[in-house]
Enzyme design. Sequence first.
Site, PDB file in Angstrom:
ATOM      1  N   GLU A 199     -11.050  -1.217 -25.612  1.00 28.88           N
ATOM      2  CA  GLU A 199     -11.333  -0.861 -24.223  1.00 28.88           C
ATOM      3  C   GLU A 199     -11.058   0.614 -23.943  1.00 28.88           C
ATOM      4  O   GLU A 199     -10.324   0.966 -23.037  1.00 28.88           O
ATOM      5  CB  GLU A 199     -10.534  -1.745 -23.256  1.00 28.88           C
ATOM      6  N   ASP A 200     -11.624   1.483 -24.761  1.00 30.98           N
ATOM      7  CA  ASP A 200     -11.566   2.926 -24.541  1.00 30.98           C
ATOM      8  C   ASP A 200     -10.199   3.565 -24.754  1.00 30.98           C
ATOM      9  O   ASP A 200      -9.999   4.715 -24.382  1.00 30.98           O
ATOM     10  CB  ASP A 200     -12.049   3.305 -23.139  1.00 30.98           C
ATOM     11  N   ALA A 201      -9.252   2.816 -25.301  1.00 29.31           N
ATOM     12  CA  ALA A 201      -7.969   3.454 -25.601  1.00 29.31           C
ATOM     13  C   ALA A 201      -8.118   4.242 -26.903  1.00 29.31           C
ATOM     14  O   ALA A 201      -9.100   4.087 -27.627  1.00 29.31           O
ATOM     15  CB  ALA A 201      -6.884   2.409 -25.743  1.00 29.31           C
ATOM     16  N   GLY A 231     -10.491   8.261 -22.510  1.00 30.70           N
ATOM     17  CA  GLY A 231      -9.673   7.090 -22.783  1.00 30.70           C
ATOM     18  C   GLY A 231      -8.202   7.439 -22.733  1.00 30.70           C
ATOM     19  O   GLY A 231      -7.840   8.614 -22.754  1.00 30.70           O
ATOM     20  N   ARG A 256     -23.049   3.226 -24.900  1.00 28.67           N
ATOM     21  CA  ARG A 256     -23.132   4.458 -24.121  1.00 28.67           C
ATOM     22  C   ARG A 256     -24.109   5.461 -24.718  1.00 28.67           C
ATOM     23  O   ARG A 256     -24.520   6.401 -24.059  1.00 28.67           O
ATOM     24  CB  ARG A 256     -21.771   5.111 -24.021  1.00 28.67           C
TER      25      ARG A 256
END
Lengths: 600, 388
Positions: free
Chosen positions: A217-219, A369, A401
Amino acid sequence: MTDVYLDERYVGKVENAEDFIKKIVEDRRAEKIPNTLNIHYNEEFDEVTIDTSNGRARRPLVIVRDGKSLLTKEHVEKIKKDEISWDDLIKQGVIEYLDAAEEENTFVALEEKDLTNEHTHMEIAPITILGLTTSLVPYGNFDAASKLNGGSKNQKHALGIYVTNFLLRMDTDVSILHYPQKPLVKSFMHDISSYDTHPSGQNVVIAEMCYDGYNMEDAIVVNKSSIERGMSRSTYFRPYNAEELRYSGGLIDEIGMPDKEIKGYRSEDDYKLLESDGVVYPGAKVKANDVIIGKTSPPRFLGEMEEFSFAANVRRESSVVIRQGEGGVVDMVVVTENGEGNKLVQVRLRDERVPEVGDKFTSRHGQKGVIGLTIGQVDLPFSGGGVVPDILHSPHSIPSRMTVSHMIEILAGKAGALNGKEIDGSTFDAEPERNLRDTLFENGFRDSGMETMYNGITGERYKVRIYIGNMYYLKLKHMVANKLHARASGRIQLLTRQPIEGRSKGGGLRLGEMEKDCFVAHGASLLLKERFDSDKTIIHICESCGMLAINDLFRKRQYCTRCGDNVEITPIELSYAFKLLLDELRSLGIHPKLVLRSKY
Amino acid sequence: MSDLINEYKDVLPEPILNEVKSEIEKRKLTKDKMKEVLEKIKEEYETALVDPGEAIGIITAESFGEPSTQMTLNVKHFAGVAEMNVTLGLPRLIEIFDATKNPSTPAMEVYLKKEYAKDAKVVRKIAYKLKETKLKDVASEFLIDIAKLSVRVVIDKTKLKDLGMSETELVAVLSAGLRNIQVRSTKEGITLKGKEMALNETYTLKEKAKNTFISGVKKVTHVLPVKRGGEFVILTAGSNMKDVFEIKEVDSSRVMSNDIHEIANVLGIEAARQAIINEASKVINNQGLDVDNRHIMLISDAMTSQGAIRGITRTGLTGEKESVFARASFETPIKHLINAAMTGEKDRLNSVIENVILNQPVPLGTGLPDLIVAVNGALSKKKNERIN
């Protein structure tokens, strides 16, 4: 006959609008009339509008005549030799500024090779469709417009050196990045804007891979050893102010060591950081709730109180303390005067910020992130050549994306690092991807940019090859240290007895309308009640009239102001907010009665 | 075998029993096996039932609320040239659930009887007959004769022919549509003349004449024949089911409208219930979202259960809640509280929202069961509800 308007004002008619406009434009190019004038023919209303007002956005375009650009090679050569300037080109009528209206009547070519006889103008360069920050995104022509937008937006939040005299300034909420680097992959805008003198990021080694879900999740997973070597450290500055305000009656605040007699005196220990003038010394290490500027204020209410009470006459303590959750080192102390001539003391706090879990980072492609894990390099994957990445970025952020520029920058960064060269990534005019791959190949790497890597914990070789390379990474100004907040109990509002709002005041976290719905949807009825117990009260109800009764604890007596004390008075528990609602209804002239029913 | 199935008549719903019946017949099971199967089905069925105290209303609300935040706010949507322009997305969903009296884009799908639905030419003719035509649609010019104080209408003969109407028919329709006006057919067109009219009245007559209805179905502003699975369907903008049913070529059993109020008036409340379900799922599916049909059914049932359509508004469903606090917490609180005070309403605190306001356990889920205890002593003497 066509109407002519000058700056929205009707000025007359012309026989032939086309000829008229042609003449005006020619005169403007010949500098017979000011070049700030723009003319536009509105076909729909058959009118000519001339605009000379200020505040219009105008942009320069090269004039084209008979399918040929007026900007010739000679012009370019002369500019290169510094023989002529931009202004000369305008004077010669090679370049002119058009506003949005006049542009409607033109036919603009994007590039010289597109020119036809119908064209009236030509873009100076295709890149002019991008603004300043957007052209800072390398390989921008490979991206969706929305990601380009995001990429440039993120860069505005990046830490760097925002001014070089930051040590002399008293800016609120600013940070300086330690050891900023110029980007390996840059665009023409980096040169134009002298980006090298005030960069805002660092070149890191990035691998596109997952790491036990810590970068989902974008971390991102960050190499702790890199952080310990100084990567992405920054210093946070915040000034604290104290002013000697003047009040009516000649009273004034006093900055200085507070007297022990004053109201609200803390303790001697609390003032230990202050010097004799009541201000902290530079270099003092301070933490939340420490007094940094000692200040006393005159009593709040004057007048009648003064004559009767001695206590009311005493000055109040109003020292400046460090905000909740902040701390650091006193960087600079300034004692001065403000515009009104009042004494002003400013204390600037400095705090070194080491990247931690929750700090926000971004590449230049809208791939932002937060750190999900910092872990030592021993536990991180390493390549065959022994390279350990600084950042592990999740590959799941890529397909949906479609930030292809992100992938190409990694490739370009790697090629640049291997050759010791800066790569030009200017949108529309960048180093071709093929060349980058060739460079990698010549240096003994796979031209795909992928490498065989090994698990840092087990030492096993990964079954897949990992895309790894160099990339310019930016630390953003949103740091957890400024946002972290939790509370168990604390201050409440006077009116509703519910917790106050806001992190700075140590407020509560609201369980809102929709969160409440979730509790109800789960059928967690008693849990819901408990959550909303923050303002629970016990009120006494007169069972005869259904109104609030009085519970006199002092006399151990309960009575109703209307029905006397010979009635049943029952204590009930409900939220104070409801009691307040009932009171407000009473103020409306409505008499809400509480009818009680025995639970048993 | 049927005895065994009859035993389960009160436990399992009929469609399931029928299915079981046919399956069992196919497989030729023994009685013991059959019993086993039915027991298993019963178990499955009972676990699938909604538990007592389950907050289905809130779950439905959340099931709609969450996906609707993702809906693109695109109001108008053209799916190719061949389709009509219909409001979709969030605005349409609001229209359906609020039960708006005048939806922004009423539309119909008019199916035709088999014998008329095959030939494109025939269908186009019927479509022309459906479309509401006004005098200005067939006229090429409106002229005012100042001397005679009359209005002369020049008729476009080809347009009139497309309508399948003769000039004499047109005159007849016009004289019926324009009261107290003399309508005459002349060489130059149709002359309209009133008795003792002033000049300005002539002008009003001209404007009035322009919008005089001459043929078609009222409110149907556009028609579009579309081929669907081997037959032609006429899509219309504007809805008027009642009048469309009158047309002999129309297969009235398959005509669909998206105006829920109209469906309720023409076909009855059960049809309206189904229409709400259909229209809501159309929006949800169109946006590529997934909401369980049972949620839509719950809303539809709630909206139609009283025999008339009630929208989820303060004048509809929500306004009819029993509790004063529940109503006040939705919209216009002061109005509700003052009205309640005037009529001396009682709030028995039986539902969810009131109990949240008072911070009492809500009668749902874990808050639903009560403990019933026989009490002796002082408390038992306490009468219930002292004040009246």
